[in-house]
Design an enzyme around this catalytic site. Structure first.
Site, PDB file in Angstrom:
ATOM      1  CB  ALA A   1       8.082 -22.435  -2.770  1.00 39.76           C
TER       2      ALA A   1
ATOM      3  N   GLY B   1       7.809 -27.060  -5.982  1.00 41.60           N
ATOM      4  CA  GLY B   1       6.533 -27.679  -6.296  1.00 41.60           C
ATOM      5  C   GLY B   1       6.691 -28.794  -7.301  1.00 41.60           C
ATOM      6  N   GLY B   2       5.552 -29.260  -7.836  1.00 43.07           N
ATOM      7  CA  GLY B   2       5.559 -30.402  -8.726  1.00 43.07           C
ATOM      8  C   GLY B   2       6.157 -30.128 -10.079  1.00 43.07           C
TER       9      GLY B   2
ATOM     10  CB  VAL C   1       9.782 -20.265  -6.838  1.00 45.07           C
ATOM     11  CG1 VAL C   1       9.808 -18.737  -6.825  1.00 45.07           C
ATOM     12  CG2 VAL C   1       8.752 -20.762  -7.843  1.00 45.07           C
TER      13      VAL C   1
ATOM     14  CE  LYS D   1       6.267 -22.037 -12.241  1.00 43.49           C
ATOM     15  NZ  LYS D   1       4.836 -21.791 -12.499  1.00 43.49           N
TER      16      LYS D   1
ATOM     17  CG  ASP E   1      -5.197 -24.561  -9.947  1.00 47.57           C
ATOM     18  OD1 ASP E   1      -6.208 -24.914  -9.309  1.00 47.57           O
ATOM     19  OD2 ASP E   1      -4.044 -24.816  -9.578  1.00 47.57           O
TER      20      ASP E   1
END
Length: 709
Positions: free
Chosen positions: A25, A27-28, A32, A47, A141
């Site tokens: 994946a 992300g911002g 990963v 990561k 979060d």
């Protein structure tokens, strides 16, 4: 090569250890990958920070520090952090790889969970949060996208307190920490997140697990955030039939005022466990008769009667841990947004597309800023000169009126927009001022627990507070010299510069057991009272050597270190045991001596002649009756028979003289003439022999024969 944005580093060996297998994946803040730890031969989720973030030394330092803190968490519901490092500018984390999917995927498939299953999932999530809160880490979060469900049914929380940063390439400005559907009111107002903020988010998530939707929804993120600030969360039982105790859990956790919520995840976890134990077997309230409401309240067909493993385990969705970890935690997302899928546009990009049409609104900065765009272009109509009254003139006049009306309406629209913007800015100013004077000047107190006095004062100073020593107290769990408690507690809100009073631990409270043997019970209590001990008499026993009332034994040896309020059990002497005296007068002296000695007495035997009592028989006993104590002396007088007298020597004495001597000695003389035929009277003759012989001892009155001729 920039690993954080490349789609094809497969096969590369990172840091000489991790062989990258596949992209999971993006992300911002990070990308990963699924990788293999070649040293331990195990799969990991790797990561890797984006290059622009890895170039920020402050971000990297915070990222490494918090990663180390998370790595120390030992809760089984936390996604483990195995390693951290850097290879050719690529800053990375090696984490536990979970075969499974996110809780968001479970909700997409099932809609919602039954009450017991939802509470069981919440228990696992809160167990992980409680471990973090005890370590001073706030998640910030909590949402279904960050909760992973393994194919074996295990529930783990990801992205625990790791460093957060805004990507320089982001198309929006973000001032809020957390996703808008789960963000706490204080975070929405720009305040610092505390454990109570995590409790709020977990409460919102529990509401969603129970009902299948979040409590605050709206057309824009602004509306959702305002709902968090202004509106209470409704009881979930308004949407589905639930016990009142479950409502109480959700409403307490999601109170808008932080001090009205559970203090931290541990308190919330304990409440859920108590509630689950209390409602086992409790019937759910009946739904309304409305068929539509009844259908809406119906239990999911696969929610009841299954275990967590059976209910949540599903098809392997490879790399869900990566998908959860890759999503930027600070990125606000819509309630229905899932984690970024490999190869798809990020949530951030999708937002940009959604907000591109005129008239849209976006959440752009803390606490509540809205950007408006509007197409202000208008159509101008020219009025052609034409003869008055002609058809062309009438048409031109109509067009002119239409154009004028349009311009008037446009002008009114612009004035309305300007007025709305003015009112909005005024409201923001008033809200900001109210926030500052109401809570903006207040900060959350840091946790000083487990620190030394110097460390506590330094941390308080760094947080804008003044720490003062409030004394010392014993603690079974906190090492001596470290902070055991603070007033106010961690996470409370105070004005900057206020005092935090801390109490240092004296270590475990222990006392040395004194010598109690030989003391009276009152004396023992006087010795034990200052040492926070209690003395309890368990038994009283006879003792031949210790006087009555003195302690014989104690349950804990003198000198042993014991806790406060320890009970010492003692045995007290009753003194010598009374013994009954048996009278042996007239009985055998041997029997009397043996029996009295066996009973514990000391026997003093005496013998005495007796004309009346047979030899060997007890004449008298002192004392003869009553009771005595062991080793007391008892005297018995045993008859030795009649008195024995020594027979005098009368041989050679004349018979008369001999008889006189024997009578005086107490004997009865018997004269025997050896030759009676001679006719002598014998009185003048001398004694030739005697029987018994001289020197023998005979009882008084015995007969002694004297022989003469």
């Amino acid at each position: 090569m920039d690993l954080s944005v490349s789609d094809a580093p497969v096969g590369r060996l990172l840091d000489g250890r991790y062989r990258i297998e596949a992209l999971v994946a993006r992300g911002g803040m990070a990308t990963v990958y699924k990788a293999t730890d070649t040293r331990l031969d195990r799969p990991v989720a790797l990561k890797i920070m984006h290059a622009e973030l890895a170039a920020d030394d402050d971000f990297v330092a915070r990222f490494i520090g918090e990663a180390r803190a998370v790595a120390q968490l030992s809760d089984p519901n936390v996604v483990n952090v195995f390693d951290q490092g850097e290879d050719d500018g690529a800053v990375y984390l090696a984490m536990e790889y979970i075969h499974g999917r996110t809780l968001r995927d479970v909700l997409h498939e099932r809609g919602r969970l039954g009450a017991d299953l939802a509470l069981e999932v919440a228990e696992s999530v809160l167990s992980a949060l409680a471990s973090a809160h005890r370590a001073g880490i706030v998640h910030r979060d909590v949402k279904p996208e960050n909760v992973l469900v393994g194919n074996d049914g295990r529930v783990k929380v990801a992205d625990f307190g790791l460093a957060r940063a805004n990507s320089s390439s982001s198309k929006t400005t973000r001032g809020l920490l957390g996703t808008v559907s789960y963000i706490s009111p204080e975070q929405a107002l720009g305040e610092r997140a505390t454990p109570r903020s995590d409790v709020y988010s977990a409460g919102i998530m529990l509401y969603e697990l129970l009902t299948g939707k979040t409590p605050h929804e709206g057309p824009t993120d602004f509306v959702v955030v305002r709902s968090h600030i202004d509106d209470d969360v409704p009881p979930p039982s308004e949407a589905v039939p639930l016990p009142r105790a479950v409502d109480d859990l959700v409403l307490t956790a999601t109170a808008r005022e932080p001090m009205e919520r559970y203090a931290d995840a541990s308190a919330f976890l304990n409440a859920i466990r108590s509630t689950r134990a209390a409602i086992v077997g409790a019937p759910l309230p009946e739904p309304d008769d409305d068929p539509e409401l009844t259908a809406a309240h119906a239990e999911p067909r696969d929610s009841a009667g299954v275990t967590l493993d059976e209910a949540l385990a599903g098809t392997v969705l490879a790399g869900q841990v990566g998908r959860a970890e890759a999503d930027e935690p600070d990125e606000p997302s819509r309630p229905d947004d899932d984690a970024d899928e490999p190869g798809d546009a990020t949530a951030e990009d999708r937002w940009a597309g959604e907000d591109s049409h005129p008239g849209s609104t976006r959440l752009i900065d803390a606490p509540l800023s809205i950007r408006f765009t509007e197409d202000d272009t208008g159509e101008e109509a020219a009025v052609a000169a034409a003869p008055t009254g002609s058809r062309a003139a009438r048409q031109a006049e109509a067009r002119a009126r239409t154009s004028s009306h349009r311009r008037t309406e446009q002008a009114r629209g612009r004035r309305g927009l300007y007025l709305f913007l003015f009112v909005l800015l005024l409201a923001i100013g008033v809200a900001t001022a109210a926030w500052w004077y109401g809570s903006g000047r207040w900060d959350s107190t840091p946790s000083l627990l487990g620190l030394t006095a110097e460390q506590a004062e330094a941390r308080a100073d760094d947080s804008g507070f003044n720490a003062v020593n409030g004394g010392e107290q014993y603690s079974e769990s906190v090492e001596a010299g470290q902070v055991v408690s603070t007033e106010p507690a961690p996470g409370e809100r105070l004005l900057g510069g206020a005092e935090i009073t801390y109490v240092l631990s004296l270590g475990p409270e222990r006392y040395e057991v004194p010598e109690l043997v030989g003391q009276t019970v009152d004396q023992a209590n006087e010795l034990a009272a200052p040492l926070s001990m209690t003395v309890r008499v368990e038994d009283e026993v006879y003792h031949d050597e210790v006087e009555a009332g003195l302690i014989l034994t104690q349950s804990i040896e003198p000198g042993e270190q014991v806790r406060r309020d320890t009970e010492v059990v003692v045995t007290v002497s009753r003194g010598p045991q009374p013994l009954e005296i048996e009278d042996f007068t007239g009985r055998s002296g041997e029997e009397a001596q043996a029996a009295l000695a066996e009973a514990g007495f000391t026997v003093n035997r005496q013998e005495q002649t007796s004309e009346d009592v047979e030899a060997g028989v007890v004449i008298s006993q002192d004392p003869a009756t009553g009771s005595g104590f062991r080793n007391d002396e008892i005297t018995i007088v045993v008859s030795s028979g009649p008195e024995l007298i020594e027979v005098p020597n009368v041989r050679g004495e004349r018979v008369e003289k001999a008889e006189e001597i024997l009578r005086e000695a107490g004997f009865v003389p018997e004269a025997v003439d050896l030759f009676p035929e001679f006719g002598s009277n014998g009185r003048g003759d001398r004694v030739q022999n005697q029987e018994p012989a001289a020197g023998e001892r005979l009882p008084r009155g015995s007969t002694v024969r004297i022989i003469y001729f």
